[in-house]
Design a protein around this motif. Structure first.
Motif, PDB file in Angstrom:
ATOM      1  N   ILE A 196      -4.382   6.640  -2.490  1.00 44.40           N
ATOM      2  CA  ILE A 196      -4.291   4.960  -1.939  1.00 44.40           C
ATOM      3  C   ILE A 196      -3.789   4.411  -3.577  1.00 44.40           C
ATOM      4  O   ILE A 196      -4.627   3.926  -3.803  1.00 44.40           O
ATOM      5  CB  ILE A 196      -4.999   4.526  -0.863  1.00 44.40           C
ATOM      6  CG1 ILE A 196      -5.488   5.755   0.315  1.00 44.40           C
ATOM      7  CG2 ILE A 196      -4.957   2.903  -0.422  1.00 44.40           C
ATOM      8  CD1 ILE A 196      -6.830   5.267   1.109  1.00 44.40           C
ATOM      9  N   VAL A 243       1.122  -1.293   0.244  1.00 47.01           N
ATOM     10  CA  VAL A 243       0.309   0.366   0.059  1.00 47.01           C
ATOM     11  C   VAL A 243       1.291   1.275   0.531  1.00 47.01           C
ATOM     12  O   VAL A 243       1.920   2.047   0.713  1.00 47.01           O
ATOM     13  CB  VAL A 243      -1.235  -0.235   1.481  1.00 47.01           C
ATOM     14  CG1 VAL A 243      -1.597   1.403   1.267  1.00 47.01           C
ATOM     15  CG2 VAL A 243      -1.668  -1.075   1.606  1.00 47.01           C
ATOM     16  N   ALA A 284      -9.382   4.730   5.246  1.00 45.23           N
ATOM     17  CA  ALA A 284      -8.872   5.651   5.577  1.00 45.23           C
ATOM     18  C   ALA A 284     -10.304   7.042   6.173  1.00 45.23           C
ATOM     19  O   ALA A 284      -9.980   7.252   7.767  1.00 45.23           O
ATOM     20  CB  ALA A 284      -8.245   5.954   4.683  1.00 45.23           C
ATOM     21  N   VAL A 298       0.618   5.612   0.405  1.00 44.45           N
ATOM     22  CA  VAL A 298      -0.164   6.375   0.827  1.00 44.45           C
ATOM     23  C   VAL A 298       0.613   7.361   0.627  1.00 44.45           C
ATOM     24  O   VAL A 298       1.595   7.620   0.623  1.00 44.45           O
ATOM     25  CB  VAL A 298      -1.158   6.145   1.659  1.00 44.45           C
ATOM     26  CG1 VAL A 298      -1.836   5.149   2.237  1.00 44.45           C
ATOM     27  CG2 VAL A 298      -0.193   7.084   3.293  1.00 44.45           C
ATOM     28  N   ASP A 304      -5.226  -4.217   3.279  1.00 41.07           N
ATOM     29  CA  ASP A 304      -4.248  -2.887   2.777  1.00 41.07           C
ATOM     30  C   ASP A 304      -5.719  -2.012   3.080  1.00 41.07           C
ATOM     31  O   ASP A 304      -4.178  -0.981   3.821  1.00 41.07           O
ATOM     32  CB  ASP A 304      -5.171  -3.217   1.454  1.00 41.07           C
ATOM     33  CG  ASP A 304      -5.037  -3.666   0.720  1.00 41.07           C
ATOM     34  OD1 ASP A 304      -3.648  -4.522   0.426  1.00 41.07           O
ATOM     35  OD2 ASP A 304      -6.110  -4.411  -0.519  1.00 41.07           O
ATOM     36  N   THR A 327      -3.321   0.679   5.744  1.00 39.97           N
ATOM     37  CA  THR A 327      -3.621   2.111   5.194  1.00 39.97           C
ATOM     38  C   THR A 327      -3.657   2.283   6.742  1.00 39.97           C
ATOM     39  O   THR A 327      -3.410   4.073   6.949  1.00 39.97           O
ATOM     40  CB  THR A 327      -4.777   2.354   4.828  1.00 39.97           C
ATOM     41  OG1 THR A 327      -4.708   1.071   3.127  1.00 39.97           O
ATOM     42  CG2 THR A 327      -4.896   3.705   4.220  1.00 39.97           C
ATOM     43  N   ALA A 377      -9.449  -0.115   2.191  1.00 40.29           N
ATOM     44  CA  ALA A 377      -8.551  -0.225   2.533  1.00 40.29           C
ATOM     45  C   ALA A 377      -8.920   2.392   2.687  1.00 40.29           C
ATOM     46  O   ALA A 377      -8.585   2.897   3.580  1.00 40.29           O
ATOM     47  CB  ALA A 377      -7.284   0.446   1.808  1.00 40.29           C
TER      48      ALA A 377
END
Ligand code: C5P
Length: 289
Positions: free
Chosen positions: A92, A43, A76, A45, A110, A114, A72
């Motif tokens: 992402i 992942v 978030a 970000v 995931d 995240t 994910a």
């Protein structure tokens, strides 16, 4: 270039999975021992991106949602809501190396990775991460811990266990899965007596000896072969070729063999010519502890 943060998102196996009862909220009460694997996606970000949203690439990106249903992104959003942050410019990127909807927890992993990356970016304490994880799904909390862990409740109450000796793992991933398969498997179990419990507790207390298929228990094996077309035939062919027990990964349909490195080659060979993708990996310690 806007600043980006990256980390792996490992797959998991349930080494035990007992389904004890159906709760009033429709979820099921579980006892399960989970283990992360070396097989991992990744992942990335980017907090301040000109191209916000989710992007999925890699060998298992097909069919992964990149809209508001993506786990994910939901994680978030749950974390942002709890901490008053703005994610309108959050990007992402998911490198999908774990088969999706296979029983290996790829999407939940995931989501947890995240959360860990946003924790780093925003300097957040642990409890708010677990609260966000729990609001997204049942496996997400485990992935915040990783390694070997014992989970209860609907899977969100996680207690880390001492690491097990490393084991080789061979995954056999059928080409197709099913819509809402986890809910369907739980529903199929409702028609049968539930597990009495105790298997996971015993597993958690076992001496740290290498795990083999003889130690593994998964309640979903009672119903999975009726729910996933063709899975029973694949299971029988693999077990006959390997000559040792193999098991269902989580709610499936992935099947797996686990044992010493010296047995892995034979398990890999067993997948040849059968309708599945064979992936050799091994158990892995936590990335976060
Ligand atoms: O929590 P998660 O979204 O991963 O679960 C997917 C579905 O599986 C739930 O909607 C529920 O139907 C079922 N489930 C359950 N009991 C659990 C976990 C999941 O019945 N402990």
């Amino acid at each position: 270039m806007p600043e980006s943060l990256s980390a792996p998102s490992p797959a998991k196996l349930n080494l035990t999975l007992e389904v004890l009862s159906r709760r009033d909220d429709g979820y099921h009460e579980l006892e399960t021992v989970l283990q992360t694997l070396e097989l991992a996606g990744a992942v990335t970000v980017t907090l301040d991106s000109d191209a916000p949203g989710v992007a999925a690439t890699g060998p298992f990106a097909d069919g992964v949602p990149v809209d508001g249903t993506n786990l994910a992104l939901r994680a978030a959003a749950a974390l942002a809501a709890r901490t008053g942050r703005d994610i309108s410019r959050l990007r992402i990127e998911l490198e999908k190396r774990v088969p999706a909807a296979g029983g290996l927890g790829g999407g939940a992993s995931d989501a947890a990775t995240t959360l860990r990356l946003l924790q780093r970016a925003w300097n957040l304490p642990e409890p708010v991460l677990f609260a966000a994880a729990e609001s997204v799904g049942s496996d997400e909390s485990f992935f915040l811990a990783g390694g070997t862990a014992w989970a209860t409740g609907r899977g969100e109450r996680v207690r880390p266990l001492p690491p097990l000796p490393p084991a080789a793992v061979v995954l056999f991933v059928p080409g197709s899965t099913l819509e809402r398969k986890t809910a369907r498997l739980f529903a199929a179990l409702d028609a049968q007596p539930f597990d009495p419990g105790g298997v996971s507790a015993m597993f958690a207390r076992r001496p740290a000896t290498p795990v083999t298929g003889w130690d593994v228990y998964n309640a979903f094996e009672r119903v999975a072969f009726d729910v996933f077309p063709g899975l029973g035939k694949l299971f029988e062919a693999l077990e006959e070729r390997i000559g040792q027990p193999i098991h269902l990964a989580g709610a499936g349909p992935t099947l797996f063999w686990i044992g010493g490195e010296d047995g892995a080659e034979r398990a890999v060979d067993a997948g040849a010519g059968l309708p599945c993708t064979t992936i050799r990996t091994r158990t892995a310690p936590s990335l976060w502890r």
